[in-house]
Scaffold this motif. Structure first.
Motif, PDB file in Angstrom:
ATOM      1  N   ASP A 195      30.898 -23.791 -23.708  1.00  0.00           N
ATOM      2  CA  ASP A 195      30.429 -22.614 -22.972  1.00  0.00           C
ATOM      3  C   ASP A 195      31.651 -21.947 -22.352  1.00  0.00           C
ATOM      4  OD1 ASP A 195      29.064 -20.689 -21.590  1.00  0.00           O
ATOM      5  OD2 ASP A 195      27.509 -22.047 -20.860  1.00  0.00           O
ATOM      6  N   THR A 196      32.403 -21.267 -23.182  1.00  0.00           N
ATOM      7  CA  THR A 196      33.674 -20.688 -22.751  1.00  0.00           C
ATOM      8  C   THR A 196      33.491 -19.494 -21.824  1.00  0.00           C
ATOM      9  OG1 THR A 196      33.742 -19.383 -24.791  1.00  0.00           O
ATOM     10  CG2 THR A 196      34.897 -21.494 -24.798  1.00  0.00           C
ATOM     11  N   GLU A 197      32.423 -18.722 -22.028  1.00  0.00           N
ATOM     12  CA  GLU A 197      32.176 -17.581 -21.150  1.00  0.00           C
ATOM     13  C   GLU A 197      31.826 -18.044 -19.753  1.00  0.00           C
ATOM     14  OE1 GLU A 197      32.663 -14.251 -21.706  1.00  0.00           O
ATOM     15  OE2 GLU A 197      33.718 -15.194 -23.386  1.00  0.00           O
ATOM     16  N   TRP A 198      31.007 -19.083 -19.674  1.00  0.00           N
ATOM     17  CA  TRP A 198      30.668 -19.660 -18.372  1.00  0.00           C
ATOM     18  C   TRP A 198      31.920 -20.168 -17.675  1.00  0.00           C
ATOM     19  CZ3 TRP A 198      31.538 -24.786 -16.970  1.00  0.00           C
ATOM     20  CH2 TRP A 198      31.006 -25.190 -15.741  1.00  0.00           C
ATOM     21  N   PHE A 199      32.770 -20.877 -18.423  1.00  0.00           N
ATOM     22  CA  PHE A 199      33.963 -21.442 -17.807  1.00  0.00           C
ATOM     23  C   PHE A 199      34.882 -20.341 -17.292  1.00  0.00           C
ATOM     24  CE2 PHE A 199      38.213 -23.153 -17.577  1.00  0.00           C
ATOM     25  CZ  PHE A 199      37.999 -24.358 -16.921  1.00  0.00           C
ATOM     26  N   ARG A 200      35.095 -19.312 -18.091  1.00  0.00           N
ATOM     27  CA  ARG A 200      35.983 -18.219 -17.681  1.00  0.00           C
ATOM     28  C   ARG A 200      35.433 -17.529 -16.431  1.00  0.00           C
ATOM     29  NH1 ARG A 200      37.081 -12.696 -19.050  1.00  0.00           N
ATOM     30  NH2 ARG A 200      35.123 -12.605 -20.209  1.00  0.00           N
ATOM     31  N   ALA A 201      34.110 -17.342 -16.392  1.00  0.00           N
ATOM     32  CA  ALA A 201      33.503 -16.718 -15.222  1.00  0.00           C
ATOM     33  C   ALA A 201      33.633 -17.609 -13.985  1.00  0.00           C
ATOM     34  CB  ALA A 201      32.037 -16.402 -15.488  1.00  0.00           C
ATOM     35  N   GLU A 202      33.474 -18.919 -14.176  1.00  0.00           N
ATOM     36  CA  GLU A 202      33.594 -19.844 -13.050  1.00  0.00           C
ATOM     37  C   GLU A 202      35.002 -19.842 -12.476  1.00  0.00           C
ATOM     38  OE1 GLU A 202      31.177 -22.077 -11.443  1.00  0.00           O
ATOM     39  OE2 GLU A 202      30.104 -20.374 -12.315  1.00  0.00           O
ATOM     40  N   VAL A 203      36.003 -19.750 -13.340  1.00  0.00           N
ATOM     41  CA  VAL A 203      37.377 -19.664 -12.857  1.00  0.00           C
ATOM     42  C   VAL A 203      37.563 -18.384 -12.042  1.00  0.00           C
ATOM     43  CG1 VAL A 203      39.803 -19.424 -13.531  1.00  0.00           C
ATOM     44  CG2 VAL A 203      38.340 -21.071 -14.705  1.00  0.00           C
ATOM     45  N   GLY A 204      37.036 -17.263 -12.537  1.00  0.00           N
ATOM     46  CA  GLY A 204      37.124 -16.020 -11.795  1.00  0.00           C
ATOM     47  C   GLY A 204      36.448 -16.103 -10.445  1.00  0.00           C
ATOM     48  N   ARG A 205      35.313 -16.793 -10.377  1.00  0.00           N
ATOM     49  CA  ARG A 205      34.570 -16.934  -9.123  1.00  0.00           C
ATOM     50  C   ARG A 205      35.388 -17.660  -8.053  1.00  0.00           C
ATOM     51  NH1 ARG A 205      29.006 -16.965  -8.601  1.00  0.00           N
ATOM     52  NH2 ARG A 205      29.049 -19.039  -7.635  1.00  0.00           N
ATOM     53  N   LEU A 206      36.299 -18.514  -8.474  1.00  0.00           N
ATOM     54  CA  LEU A 206      37.155 -19.212  -7.515  1.00  0.00           C
ATOM     55  C   LEU A 206      37.960 -18.223  -6.676  1.00  0.00           C
ATOM     56  CD1 LEU A 206      38.563 -22.042  -9.803  1.00  0.00           C
ATOM     57  CD2 LEU A 206      36.707 -22.238  -8.129  1.00  0.00           C
ATOM     58  N   TYR A 207      38.188 -17.036  -7.232  1.00  0.00           N
ATOM     59  CA  TYR A 207      38.973 -16.008  -6.549  1.00  0.00           C
ATOM     60  C   TYR A 207      38.127 -14.796  -6.150  1.00  0.00           C
ATOM     61  CZ  TYR A 207      42.718 -18.752  -8.673  1.00  0.00           C
ATOM     62  OH  TYR A 207      43.551 -19.779  -9.064  1.00  0.00           O
ATOM     63  N   GLY A 208      36.811 -14.909  -6.305  1.00  0.00           N
ATOM     64  CA  GLY A 208      35.922 -13.812  -5.945  1.00  0.00           C
ATOM     65  C   GLY A 208      35.664 -12.816  -7.046  1.00  0.00           C
ATOM     66  N   TRP A 209      36.035 -13.150  -8.293  1.00  0.00           N
ATOM     67  CA  TRP A 209      35.814 -12.260  -9.430  1.00  0.00           C
ATOM     68  C   TRP A 209      34.658 -12.784 -10.292  1.00  0.00           C
ATOM     69  CZ3 TRP A 209      38.255  -7.945  -8.577  1.00  0.00           C
ATOM     70  CH2 TRP A 209      39.459  -7.967  -7.857  1.00  0.00           C
ATOM     71  N   HIS A 210      34.095 -11.894 -11.106  1.00  0.00           N
ATOM     72  CA  HIS A 210      32.981 -12.245 -12.013  1.00  0.00           C
ATOM     73  C   HIS A 210      31.756 -12.741 -11.245  1.00  0.00           C
ATOM     74  CE1 HIS A 210      35.785 -11.738 -15.275  1.00  0.00           C
ATOM     75  NE2 HIS A 210      36.531 -12.751 -14.886  1.00  0.00           N
ATOM     76  N   VAL A 211      31.558 -12.221 -10.040  1.00  0.00           N
ATOM     77  CA  VAL A 211      30.409 -12.623  -9.231  1.00  0.00           C
ATOM     78  C   VAL A 211      29.294 -11.603  -9.416  1.00  0.00           C
ATOM     79  CG1 VAL A 211      29.578 -13.170  -6.920  1.00  0.00           C
ATOM     80  CG2 VAL A 211      31.963 -13.667  -7.543  1.00  0.00           C
ATOM     81  N   PRO A 212      28.148 -11.995  -9.950  1.00  0.00           N
ATOM     82  CA  PRO A 212      27.056 -11.040 -10.145  1.00  0.00           C
ATOM     83  C   PRO A 212      26.662 -10.364  -8.840  1.00  0.00           C
ATOM     84  CG  PRO A 212      26.604 -13.091 -11.300  1.00  0.00           C
ATOM     85  CD  PRO A 212      27.812 -13.338 -10.449  1.00  0.00           C
ATOM     86  N   GLY A 213      26.498  -9.044  -8.903  1.00  0.00           N
ATOM     87  CA  GLY A 213      26.078  -8.289  -7.732  1.00  0.00           C
ATOM     88  C   GLY A 213      27.203  -7.757  -6.870  1.00  0.00           C
ATOM     89  N   THR A 214      28.428  -8.203  -7.104  1.00  0.00           N
ATOM     90  CA  THR A 214      29.563  -7.714  -6.319  1.00  0.00           C
ATOM     91  C   THR A 214      30.043  -6.388  -6.897  1.00  0.00           C
ATOM     92  OG1 THR A 214      30.270  -9.974  -5.797  1.00  0.00           O
ATOM     93  CG2 THR A 214      31.893  -8.228  -5.503  1.00  0.00           C
ATOM     94  N   ASP A 215      30.271  -5.422  -6.026  1.00  0.00           N
ATOM     95  CA  ASP A 215      30.736  -4.100  -6.435  1.00  0.00           C
ATOM     96  C   ASP A 215      32.261  -4.088  -6.450  1.00  0.00           C
ATOM     97  OD1 ASP A 215      31.293  -1.457  -6.879  1.00  0.00           O
ATOM     98  OD2 ASP A 215      30.351  -0.715  -5.037  1.00  0.00           O
TER      99      ASP A 215
END
Length: 402
Positions: free
Chosen positions: A367-387
């Motif tokens: 699940d590479t898309e999930w992993f990439r998004a999770e890494v981004g979330r560590l820094y506040g990126w790829h968070v659903p609903g964030t503008d």
């Protein structure tokens, strides 16, 4: 106050800027996923328990802090070492996460946050002075520190950790991204020297945890019912050469040896010490370890929603530490939270996918898309609903505590 538009500016798994609102939204999501308040009896007595959480701004430490606040209404202190905003960069992600955690806890929570190097004698003195003055006791200490180096507070020597195998070289299979496209690469790692192993034990082992517990005992802050736990990991046979059988594993063994020594030290006082073997998670520390990214992506693909979050695992841990549930100890007296990951059928499927993973097949196996998004979330990126299109306030004060 500074309002500006922020760009991620990442290179692979490393991001140079964090998004304040994204980081806050991550904490909001964690708060929602954490069980709500329990009764006083389950929470540990007529007075709210007091917790010291060392490494409170990320990963399992953050989840433990949110659990202590939301589920048990604990008082106490969280310690993290975070960077403030500069002219060129935002503050660190942990800075923004801590600020939001304090907001959610609310005024009057009795929980404060200290921004300091947990390895230093000064941080210990400041933290213990605060705890002694406010509460006169500590019920729980969770130790969840991940750092690349440590300065020994006694000798002044700086120890640098090394992520290497022991005994022989190891070719690590890795997950990489060429732009947004996942691929599989490899990295040849030479074995660690004896000095590198020893340094890694000093950084990632139990030396600092032991100093904290001894300092608490000396100040008379430890009594009957006291429990301390340090976060650890075992993982799969697939990652053992670079993890459990490598320098990191040597450090984890040092941590577990420290737990047994601390347990014996605390027993006459009515206290306990254990390491906690948690399951896999995407953290800033884990993304730096070769093979772990690929393994975690494969594990997520196998388990789907059965991949247990840090919030779910920490909820189990707090139930055990507060006495709401019995301790789930293995033969080595470690608290185990990783049964879902090491299930034989799960591991068999992950092994099969690992063997089949190539640059051409990895996207269908992990699940590479999930992993990439999770890494981004560590820094506040790829968070659903964030503008991310609107400029955001980047100057956020560190919480003063309550």
């Amino acid at each position: 106050m500074t309002v500006r538009e922020i760009k991620p500016g990442n290179r692979g798994f490393l991001y140079v800027n964090c998004h304040p609102q994204g980081c806050a939204d991550v904490v909001d999501d964690l708060w929602r996923r954490t069980p709500g308040p329990v009764g006083v009896e389950e929470g540990g007595g007529s007075e709210r328990p007091v917790a010291l959480i060392i490494g409170s701004s990320a990963g399992y430490g953050l989840a433990a802090t949110v659990g202590a606040l939301r589920t048990y209404g604990m008082r106490g202190l969280g310690i993290a070492f975070e960077a403030p905003e500069t002219e060129r960069r935002t503050a660190s992600a942990g800075w923004y996460r801590t600020a939001r955690t304090a907001e959610l806890a609310g005024e009057g929570s009795g929980f404060a946050f200290l921004n300091a190097d947990a390895f230093s004698a000064a941080a210990k003195q400041q933290a213990l002075d605060h705890l002694a003055a406010r509460y006169g006791r500590v019920d729980h200490v969770l130790y969840s520190v991940a750092a690349p180096r440590r300065t020994d507070p006694v000798t002044g020597e700086v120890h640098h950790s090394a992520i290497k195998p022991l005994g022989s070289a190891y070719r690590a299979k890795t997950l990489q991204y060429e732009g947004d496209t996942p691929t599989v690469g490899s990295l040849e790692l030479e074995p660690a020297t004896g000095a590198e192993r020893a340094a890694t034990e000093q950084v990632m082992g139990g030396a600092d945890w032991e100093l904290w517990v001894e300092a608490l005992v000396e100040r008379g802050l430890v009594g009957a019912g006291f429990r301390t736990a340090a976060l650890s990991y075992v993982g799969s046979e697939l990652t053992a050469p670079i993890y459990r059988a490598g320098t990191i594993g040597a450090a984890k063994q040092h941590l577990e040896d420290t737990a047994r020594r601390l347990h014996a030290r605390l027993a006459p006082l009515g206290g306990q010490a254990h390491t906690v073997v948690a399951g896999a998670a995407v953290t800033q520390a884990s993304t730096a370890i070769p093979s772990i990214a690929l393994y975690t992506g494969l594990l997520r693909a196998v388990l789907g929603d059965g991949f247990r979050s840090t919030a779910e695992q920490v909820a189990d841990l707090w139930r055990q530490l507060t006495g709401a549930a019995p301790l789930q100890l293995d033969a080595e007296q470690r608290i185990r939270l990783d049964g879902w990951e090491l299930d034989a059928k799960v591991q068999a499927e992950v092994h099969a996918r690992w063997a089949a993973a190539t640059p051409g097949t990895v996207a269908g196996l992990a699940d590479t898309e999930w992993f990439r998004a999770e890494v981004g979330r560590l820094y506040g990126w790829h968070v659903p609903g964030t503008d991310y299109a609107t400029p955001v306030e980047t100057t956020v004060p560190w919480p003063n505590g309550s």
